[in-house]
Design an enzyme around this catalytic site. Structure first.
Site, PDB file in Angstrom:
ATOM      1  N   HIS A 264       0.802  -1.234   0.000  1.00 28.80           N
ATOM      2  CA  HIS A 264       0.000   0.000   0.000  1.00 28.80           C
ATOM      3  C   HIS A 264       0.832   1.281   0.000  1.00 28.80           C
ATOM      4  O   HIS A 264       0.286   2.357  -0.266  1.00 28.80           O
ATOM      5  CB  HIS A 264      -0.932   0.062   1.216  1.00 28.80           C
ATOM      6  CG  HIS A 264      -1.947  -1.036   1.282  1.00 28.80           C
ATOM      7  ND1 HIS A 264      -2.821  -1.293   0.262  1.00 28.80           N
ATOM      8  CD2 HIS A 264      -2.219  -1.944   2.262  1.00 28.80           C
ATOM      9  CE1 HIS A 264      -3.601  -2.317   0.608  1.00 28.80           C
ATOM     10  NE2 HIS A 264      -3.247  -2.732   1.815  1.00 28.80           N
TER      11      HIS A 264
HETATM   12  O1  VJV Z   1      -9.824   0.448   7.120  1.00 27.02           O
HETATM   13  C1  VJV Z   1      -8.833   1.114   7.359  1.00 27.02           C
HETATM   14  C2  VJV Z   1      -8.937   2.613   7.648  1.00 27.02           C
HETATM   15  C3  VJV Z   1      -9.680   3.051   8.786  1.00 27.02           C
HETATM   16  C4  VJV Z   1      -9.131   4.146   9.651  1.00 27.02           C
HETATM   17  C5  VJV Z   1      -8.294   3.555  10.803  1.00 27.02           C
HETATM   18  N1  VJV Z   1      -9.103   2.618  11.617  1.00 27.02           N
HETATM   19  C6  VJV Z   1      -8.300   2.027  12.716  1.00 27.02           C
HETATM   20  C7  VJV Z   1      -9.621   1.509  10.782  1.00 27.02           C
HETATM   21  C8  VJV Z   1     -10.467   2.087   9.643  1.00 27.02           C
HETATM   22  C9  VJV Z   1     -10.176   3.371   7.455  1.00 27.02           C
HETATM   23  N2  VJV Z   1      -7.607   0.589   7.406  1.00 27.02           N
HETATM   24  C10 VJV Z   1      -7.372  -0.808   7.233  1.00 27.02           C
HETATM   25  C11 VJV Z   1      -5.942  -1.026   6.743  1.00 27.02           C
HETATM   26  C12 VJV Z   1      -5.671  -2.437   6.354  1.00 27.02           C
HETATM   27  C13 VJV Z   1      -4.230  -2.595   5.904  1.00 27.02           C
HETATM   28  C14 VJV Z   1      -3.938  -3.949   5.330  1.00 27.02           C
HETATM   29  C15 VJV Z   1      -2.475  -4.095   4.985  1.00 27.02           C
HETATM   30  C16 VJV Z   1      -2.150  -5.266   4.067  1.00 27.02           C
HETATM   31  O2  VJV Z   1      -2.529  -6.485   4.669  1.00 27.02           O
HETATM   32  O3  VJV Z   1      -2.839  -5.197   2.843  1.00 27.02           O
HETATM   33  C17 VJV Z   1      -0.656  -5.311   3.710  1.00 27.02           C
HETATM   34  C18 VJV Z   1       0.286  -5.429   4.829  1.00 27.02           C
HETATM   35  C19 VJV Z   1      -7.616  -1.505   8.511  1.00 27.02           C
HETATM   36  N3  VJV Z   1      -8.328  -2.628   8.641  1.00 27.02           N
HETATM   37  C20 VJV Z   1      -8.304  -2.959   9.954  1.00 27.02           C
HETATM   38  C21 VJV Z   1      -7.557  -1.999  10.601  1.00 27.02           C
HETATM   39  N4  VJV Z   1      -7.143  -1.111   9.687  1.00 27.02           N
HETATM   40  C22 VJV Z   1      -7.250  -1.939  12.029  1.00 27.02           C
HETATM   41  C23 VJV Z   1      -6.243  -1.098  12.453  1.00 27.02           C
HETATM   42  C24 VJV Z   1      -5.916  -1.031  13.813  1.00 27.02           C
HETATM   43  C25 VJV Z   1      -6.621  -1.817  14.744  1.00 27.02           C
HETATM   44  C26 VJV Z   1      -7.641  -2.654  14.270  1.00 27.02           C
HETATM   45  C27 VJV Z   1      -7.943  -2.714  12.931  1.00 27.02           C
HETATM   46  C28 VJV Z   1      -4.905  -0.186  14.276  1.00 27.02           C
HETATM   47  C29 VJV Z   1      -4.619  -0.163  15.621  1.00 27.02           C
HETATM   48  C30 VJV Z   1      -5.323  -0.968  16.497  1.00 27.02           C
HETATM   49  N5  VJV Z   1      -6.311  -1.775  16.048  1.00 27.02           N
HETATM   50  C31 VJV Z   1      -5.015  -0.944  17.956  1.00 27.02           C
HETATM   51 ZN    ZN Z   2      -3.860  -7.280   3.380  1.00 25.39          ZN
END
Ligand code: VJV
Ligand code: ZN
Ligand code: CA
Length: 396
Positions: A149
């Site tokens: 990403h």
């Molecule tokens: O969906 C998103 C973005 C948000 C804003 C931030 N919040 C935490 C979640 C919603 C819109 N981000 C995704 C990013 C996924 C990245 C995937 C990476 C790869 O596998 O493709 C390659 C290495 C997302 N989904 C879930 C989470 N973020 C998430 C983030 C956290 C969390 C729980 C879920 C960050 C911190 C903590 N918990 C404590």
């Molecule tokens: Zn992924």
């Protein structure tokens, strides 16, 4: 160990394994889904099977600033190299601080040693690419890479430095055409965007697609590169949008069909395969029903084409299943998948992390009950038809 396991070097080709154990010691934060120690768990299982005896093993150095700058902007790298974890305002008054380069939020937190972590991931990927270019390796493995990403001047989705783009740029010094394939459950947007305007790289991503509810929201079936006729990159981005619950059978038939057609038409000199393990059943963030066998079948299909290949890691948020998948895929690379025991090795350290003692847990063992499959046969056929049509515009 090697003798007792019966694992020997593959005949007629070389596999190399590139890692930096220092990378695995970094922490995104207690409850953050990304756990660099899943790499330690994976390696521990790979070594317990005796597979290191069948590969060339390299402890890689961190990528240099100049190497990172082959893709990233110097503004961004300078900030990444100097910003301290304390720099982000954490007061409750300021819930949405104006993040520079998207750094410091909950997805891409600032943590101790961040710049080292990023340059180590890129260092392993680049080392793998160089072994492919020098033809010392036929398959080079960099499970610490795959951070698809990251953008030229922006962090995104747990990714800060796009090691894949940096590695592909290295491959392009030697190979006229490179095929990028992405089986992470998320869309490979950073790699797609980086090569949007060239016909020397084709990108294909398989992913869960829901523009409103699933990250990053891009990668629709008809997003295929710049719309302008005169742009060489037109038609060189393939997207395979999928829904919750896809099974091994559906995924593998789609993968073989689509990747088979692309290779036939595009004739890449090298393949970069991102093996994100969050497409497995039971992943903390994923939505699919893939088993270790189905995920590995993608690697097996690519390997059969006899094209030099880099295997990258990527996502994967249930560490025991990430370790299973990347161990099985390492065994496929060295062609010992039929020799290794499906029962985890007795002497595996960390054995208690795996819950079941098998390399291939069933969906029921993983989930109790399979996630409902929302992928219809018609939708699968529509995807194949679209890609077939799209490939008519790709010059061979
Ligand atoms: O969906 C998103 C973005 C948000 C804003 C931030 N919040 C935490 C979640 C919603 C819109 N981000 C995704 C990013 C996924 C990245 C995937 C990476 C790869 O596998 O493709 C390659 C290495 C997302 N989904 C879930 C989470 N973020 C998430 C983030 C956290 C969390 C729980 C879920 C960050 C911190 C903590 N918990 C404590
Ligand atoms: Zn992924
Ligand atoms: Ca993907």
């Amino acid at each position: 160990l090697a003798e007792s396991s019966g694992i020997t070097r593959p005949k007629g080709y070389n596999v190399s394994f590139h890692c930096n154990p220092e990378m695995e010691k970094h922490h995104f934060g207690m409850t953050h889904p990304m756990k660099p120690w899943r790499l330690t768990l994976s390696k521990s299982l790979i070594y317990s099977y005796g597979m290191s005896f069948a590969m060339d093993n390299y402890l890689t150095r961190a990528a240099t600033y100049e190497e990172l700058a082959s893709f990233h902007s110097t503004d961004y790298l300078d900030f990444l190299g100097t910003v301290l974890p304390e720099a982000v305002p954490r007061d409750l008054e300021n819930q949405n601080p104006d993040l520079k380069f998207n750094l410091g939020g909950s997805d891409c937190p600032l943590f101790d040693g961040l710049y080292d972590y990023c340059s180590m991931s890129a260092g392993s990927a680049l080392d793998a690419a160089r072994k492919i270019c020098s033809q010392q390796s036929d398959i080079a493995i960099a499970w610490g890479g795959g951070l698809h990403h990251a953008k030229k001047a922006e962090a995104s989705g747990f990714c800060y430095i796009n090691d894949i783009v940096i590695a592909i740029l290295e491959l392009l010094r030697f190979y006229p055409r490179v095929l990028y394939i992405d089986i992470d459950v998320h869309h490979g947007d950073g790699v797609e965007e980086a090569f949007f305007s060239t016909d020397r790289v084709m990108t294909v991503s398989f992913h869960k697609y829901d523009p409103n509810n699933f990250f990053p929201g891009t990668g629709a079936l008809d997003d295929n590169g710049p719309k302008s006729e005169h742009n060489p990159g037109a038609h060189h981005a393939v997207n395979v949008p999928l829904q919750d619950g896809i099974t091994d059978e559906q995924y593998d038939s789609l993968f073989n069909n689509i990747v088979g057609r692309i290779v036939e038409k595009f004739r890449p000199g090298a393949i970069a395969l991102q093996c994100g393990a969050d497409s497995l059943a039971g992943d903390r963030l994923g939505r699919f029903n893939l088993q270790v066998q189905g995920h590995g079948a993608c690697v097996e299909f690519c390997k059969r084409m006899n094209i030099p290949m880099i295997l990258f890691g990527g996502g994967g948020y249930t560490p025991r299943n990430v370790a299973r998948a990347w161990t099985y895929e390492t065994s496929i690379a060295i062609n010992c998948q039929d020799k290794i025991s499906p029962i985890l090795p007795e002497h595996a350290p960390w054995r208690e992390h795996f819950r079941q003692d098998t390399l291939f847990p069933t969906i029921e063992q993983i989930l109790g009950e399979a996630r409902a499959n929302k992928n219809t046969a018609k939708k699968m056929q529509d995807i194949v038809n679209h890609v077939t049509e799209q490939l008519r515009f790709v010059e061979s």
